[in-house]
Write a protein that holds these residues in place. Sequence first.
Motif, PDB file in Angstrom:
ATOM      1  N   ARG A  68      -1.133  -5.998   7.663  1.00  0.00           N
ATOM      2  CA  ARG A  68       0.064  -6.520   6.997  1.00  0.00           C
ATOM      3  C   ARG A  68       0.298  -5.822   5.656  1.00  0.00           C
ATOM      4  N   ALA A  69      -0.760  -5.494   4.954  1.00  0.00           N
ATOM      5  CA  ALA A  69      -0.609  -4.808   3.675  1.00  0.00           C
ATOM      6  C   ALA A  69       0.075  -3.455   3.869  1.00  0.00           C
ATOM      7  N   PHE A  70      -0.399  -2.684   4.832  1.00  0.00           N
ATOM      8  CA  PHE A  70       0.215  -1.385   5.092  1.00  0.00           C
ATOM      9  C   PHE A  70       1.659  -1.544   5.578  1.00  0.00           C
ATOM     10  N   ALA A  71       1.904  -2.574   6.384  1.00  0.00           N
ATOM     11  CA  ALA A  71       3.256  -2.793   6.910  1.00  0.00           C
ATOM     12  C   ALA A  71       4.237  -3.180   5.802  1.00  0.00           C
ATOM     13  N   LEU A  72       3.798  -4.031   4.888  1.00  0.00           N
ATOM     14  CA  LEU A  72       4.691  -4.497   3.826  1.00  0.00           C
ATOM     15  C   LEU A  72       4.917  -3.437   2.762  1.00  0.00           C
ATOM     16  N   GLU A 120       2.990  -8.594  -2.373  1.00  0.00           N
ATOM     17  CA  GLU A 120       2.251  -9.260  -1.310  1.00  0.00           C
ATOM     18  C   GLU A 120       1.315  -8.278  -0.605  1.00  0.00           C
ATOM     19  N   ALA A 121       1.743  -7.041  -0.467  1.00  0.00           N
ATOM     20  CA  ALA A 121       0.896  -6.032   0.162  1.00  0.00           C
ATOM     21  C   ALA A 121      -0.383  -5.816  -0.646  1.00  0.00           C
ATOM     22  N   ARG A 122      -0.245  -5.720  -1.959  1.00  0.00           N
ATOM     23  CA  ARG A 122      -1.426  -5.512  -2.806  1.00  0.00           C
ATOM     24  C   ARG A 122      -2.336  -6.730  -2.781  1.00  0.00           C
ATOM     25  N   ARG A 123      -1.736  -7.922  -2.747  1.00  0.00           N
ATOM     26  CA  ARG A 123      -2.534  -9.143  -2.708  1.00  0.00           C
ATOM     27  C   ARG A 123      -3.363  -9.194  -1.426  1.00  0.00           C
ATOM     28  N   LEU A 124      -2.746  -8.866  -0.295  1.00  0.00           N
ATOM     29  CA  LEU A 124      -3.452  -8.912   0.981  1.00  0.00           C
ATOM     30  C   LEU A 124      -4.579  -7.883   1.032  1.00  0.00           C
ATOM     31  N   LEU A 125      -4.307  -6.683   0.535  1.00  0.00           N
ATOM     32  CA  LEU A 125      -5.337  -5.645   0.559  1.00  0.00           C
ATOM     33  C   LEU A 125      -6.524  -6.042  -0.316  1.00  0.00           C
ATOM     34  N   GLU A 169       1.749   2.513  -4.025  1.00  0.00           N
ATOM     35  CA  GLU A 169       1.789   1.051  -4.060  1.00  0.00           C
ATOM     36  C   GLU A 169       0.441   0.392  -3.757  1.00  0.00           C
ATOM     37  N   LEU A 170      -0.390   1.049  -2.960  1.00  0.00           N
ATOM     38  CA  LEU A 170      -1.670   0.448  -2.577  1.00  0.00           C
ATOM     39  C   LEU A 170      -2.875   1.187  -3.145  1.00  0.00           C
ATOM     40  N   GLY A 171      -2.649   2.369  -3.686  1.00  0.00           N
ATOM     41  CA  GLY A 171      -3.766   3.171  -4.174  1.00  0.00           C
ATOM     42  C   GLY A 171      -4.600   3.768  -3.056  1.00  0.00           C
ATOM     43  N   VAL A 172      -4.004   3.921  -1.866  1.00  0.00           N
ATOM     44  CA  VAL A 172      -4.720   4.400  -0.693  1.00  0.00           C
ATOM     45  C   VAL A 172      -4.256   5.811  -0.347  1.00  0.00           C
ATOM     46  N   HIS A 173      -5.194   6.730  -0.274  1.00  0.00           N
ATOM     47  CA  HIS A 173      -4.858   8.078   0.178  1.00  0.00           C
ATOM     48  C   HIS A 173      -4.999   8.148   1.690  1.00  0.00           C
ATOM     49  N   VAL A 174      -3.960   8.598   2.346  1.00  0.00           N
ATOM     50  CA  VAL A 174      -3.950   8.707   3.806  1.00  0.00           C
ATOM     51  C   VAL A 174      -3.774  10.171   4.184  1.00  0.00           C
ATOM     52  N   MET A 207       0.738  -8.520  13.379  1.00  0.00           N
ATOM     53  CA  MET A 207       1.141  -7.162  13.022  1.00  0.00           C
ATOM     54  C   MET A 207       0.279  -6.049  13.657  1.00  0.00           C
ATOM     55  N   PRO A 208       0.213  -5.983  14.996  1.00  0.00           N
ATOM     56  CA  PRO A 208      -0.448  -4.823  15.598  1.00  0.00           C
ATOM     57  C   PRO A 208       0.350  -3.541  15.398  1.00  0.00           C
ATOM     58  N   LEU A 209       1.578  -3.707  14.976  1.00  0.00           N
ATOM     59  CA  LEU A 209       2.447  -2.579  14.663  1.00  0.00           C
ATOM     60  C   LEU A 209       3.341  -2.975  13.495  1.00  0.00           C
ATOM     61  N   ALA A 210       3.820  -1.968  12.790  1.00  0.00           N
ATOM     62  CA  ALA A 210       4.736  -2.199  11.672  1.00  0.00           C
ATOM     63  C   ALA A 210       6.085  -1.601  12.026  1.00  0.00           C
TER      64      ALA A 210
END
Length: 545
Positions: free
Chosen positions: A314-318, A369-374, A412-417, A504-507
């Motif tokens: 959900r974090a990645f989706a939002l 909300e995405a950051r909170r969930l992560l 937004e999430l501090g995540v490198h992909v 959320m198996p998909l976004a």
Amino acid sequence: MRALSSRRDDMRFVVVGLLGFIAPFWWGCSGGEGSPQGASIAYNLGTEPATLDPAKSTGVPEAVVILNMIEGLVTMGPDNQAVPALARSWDVTSDGLTYTFHLREAQWSNGDPIVAADFATQWLRVLDPQTASDYAYQLYYIAGARDYHQGLTSDTAAIAIRAVDERTLRVGLASPTPYFAPMLAHTVFCPFHRASAGAGPRQWREQPSTYLCSGPFRLKQWLSHDRIVLEKNPRYWDAGAVRLDEITLLMIEKESSALAAFESGQLDVMDRPPLSAIERLKQEGRLRFTPLIGTYFVSFNCRVKPFDDVRVRRAFALAIDRANIARFITRAGEIPAMAFVPTGIKDAGGLREFRDAGGDYFTDANYGEARRLLSEAGYPQGQNLPRIEYLYNTKEGHQIIAQEFQQRWQKELGVHVELVNAEWKVYLARKQAGEYQIARGAWVGDYPDPMTFLETYATDSENNNSFWSNPAYDALLEAAKKELDPVRRMGMLHEAESLMMQEMPLAPVYFYTQPYLEKPEIEGIQRTALGYVYFKNARRAGNGG
């Protein structure tokens, strides 16, 4: 239908090299100055098909080729309803459980008669676990099919598929299915020339001499990673209606190269021009659009960490800005998607769309909300996360969208992909094997009902390559299949979609449109909102009709 690619792989030539290579060929077959009199067109398929076996096909490019060579009981009409094809008519019992199809007299491309047993043979082949058909679940509507496919019985007589005689096929359903006839336009329901199996496990579906056809065209040539050439099938039952002598399907994956070929007169038709050219083509009045019942999304592999945690999914989706993608990147009228089932499918009663009745399930670009969930999942600002990769298939447009995801998730999430690009066949194989973490996904409906989307994520669906499983979701789908009241049935499907969007198996990212370019002299190509492209009635004005 199907996984939509815009698929496939890079042709690996620069534009100048591409044009130099194909120019002599296309000037000889596209009906231009100095061309032969036979009517032909050049269409960009956009990739190398993963297969031309109707039982194994899962994508739109494959369907474009197969359905113009192998006609089934029905084709899909402009209104997304079944149109008689090899079945001249059919009857349905008052309880909706038995369909009897009356076949017209028709021949395979080698002159053999097309008989009801050719359909029964193919459908049993699809259900045979050895075939490993990703679409076998589509036949579960037929009584006894699920048990046979899942190994609960080995008796094919328990499957309610009967070739009553050469011209009569009878099918019994497990429960009334009002969309069963439109379903039959899909490749998985195509007939199979039984003697072709003797050509070897692969040869029959790769060689013109053994790939026997029931449709308006037959296979003339397949040059891997280059082109497929179809020619008119003189034994087709309605050959008099076919105006084209030949269709050449190029496999130019790079959208900019395809556009260069189109603008230089060497392609007649192409889908999905490069994103960088959309505004110019619109301003020039050359870009055309048709509706497409499909959804572009991000697929999460729910079997691998960290995406086995719904909070991370959900974090990645939002943390996706869908409005920004539709407005500034794709720019072809796409609708930001906050649900899975797209626009274009009616709700109960047909007065409003399923999407309007269901509404949105989350807020776009909800970064807080995405950051909170992560953080709640144990990864504040992306800390402690393993290396994350995003898999996508080769297309310039997919790459641009992947880069947008990458930048947004970093900001937004501090995540490198890491972005991983793969050609179409490799991309499909990796997703089906679960060898990914996050991946580009897309689905185009196979028939005009929400079930065509929701059923792909049932636990036993071979197309469920998120590997998500929820017994309550499965139960809702099964109940909906048996429910006769349309209002209650649609209520169950809305409830199922709501459950999916919670986990959320998909976004979802956006709902598709279908932008394309077509030369003014090309007429009669039929495009449906379900992604079917039929060349049967296509013609080049002033040549061949």
